[in-house]
Motif scaffolding. Structure first.
Motif, mmCIF file in Angstrom:
data_model
loop_
_atom_site.group_PDB
_atom_site.id
_atom_site.type_symbol
_atom_site.label_atom_id
_atom_site.label_comp_id
_atom_site.label_asym_id
_atom_site.label_seq_id
_atom_site.Cartn_x
_atom_site.Cartn_y
_atom_site.Cartn_z
ATOM 1 N N LEU A 180 3.147 0.655 24.186
ATOM 2 C CA LEU A 180 4.138 1.483 23.362
ATOM 3 C C LEU A 180 4.063 2.810 24.004
ATOM 4 O O LEU A 180 5.266 3.314 24.023
ATOM 5 N N ARG A 181 3.142 3.084 24.225
ATOM 6 C CA ARG A 181 2.707 4.731 24.615
ATOM 7 C C ARG A 181 3.534 5.197 25.732
ATOM 8 O O ARG A 181 4.629 6.388 25.438
ATOM 9 N N PRO A 182 4.025 4.614 26.765
ATOM 10 C CA PRO A 182 4.911 5.137 27.727
ATOM 11 C C PRO A 182 6.394 5.287 27.236
ATOM 12 O O PRO A 182 7.006 6.398 27.178
ATOM 13 N N SER A 183 6.724 4.247 26.351
ATOM 14 C CA SER A 183 7.990 4.369 25.764
ATOM 15 C C SER A 183 8.174 5.520 24.763
ATOM 16 O O SER A 183 9.175 6.182 24.416
ATOM 17 N N LEU A 184 7.260 5.738 23.873
ATOM 18 C CA LEU A 184 7.131 6.603 22.905
ATOM 19 C C LEU A 184 6.936 8.098 23.691
ATOM 20 O O LEU A 184 7.527 9.051 23.176
ATOM 21 N N ILE A 185 6.498 8.460 24.519
ATOM 22 C CA ILE A 185 6.238 9.544 25.387
ATOM 23 C C ILE A 185 7.762 9.915 25.698
ATOM 24 O O ILE A 185 8.399 11.035 25.726
#
Length: 142
Positions: free
Chosen positions: A18-23
């Motif tokens: 999820l991290r790239p989308s959250l960034i």
């Protein structure tokens, strides 16, 4: 291999996905990630109802989230943790405490916080929005 550490590894993998989308999302809007609350069933030892421990290790999950989401621009919402801890302690002292029909206190449900906390969390979100976007000032917010 099972247990809390295996569960935390799996949780880490999901958050890393999820991290790239959250960034990307945090670059254009405020993203808030709420950490996992204390639940009173996780604070009890099996052999005694009086001693505290972190059997389900939600604290470990929160550590994973803090680590994975550090530096992303995502706001980690941890101000609910002290309230949920105190709610859990009160439910341990009075496990049958329940206010019907509102369920403000709902200690028989050991897997969720009662609406007394959900209501407080709602006020916190509304205050955050009100203070940042409506420009009324603190005296007009909840």
């Amino acid at each position: 291999m099972g247990g809390p550490k295996a569960a935390a590894r799996e949780y880490r993998q999901h958050l890393l996905q999820l991290r790239p989308s959250l960034i990307r999302l945090a670059a254009s809007t405020r993203v808030v990630f709420k950490l996992v609350d204390h639940l009173w069933r996780t604070m009890l030892r099996k052999e005694t109802q009086n001693a505290l421990h972190n059997g389900w290790n939600y604290a470990l999950f929160n550590e994973v989230a803090e680590d994975v989401l550090a530096g992303t621009g995502v706001v980690l919402w941890n101000s609910t943790l002290p309230m949920s801890y105190l709610y859990a302690l009160e439910c341990i002292r009075s496990p049958h405490r329940e206010t019907l029909p509102s369920r403000h206190w709902n200690c028989p449900d050991t897997g969720h916080v009662g609406y007394i906390l959900v209501s407080q969390y709602t006020n916190m979100v509304l205050n955050d929005y009100c203070n940042r976007f409506l420009g009324f000032g603190e005296e007009y917010c909840l």
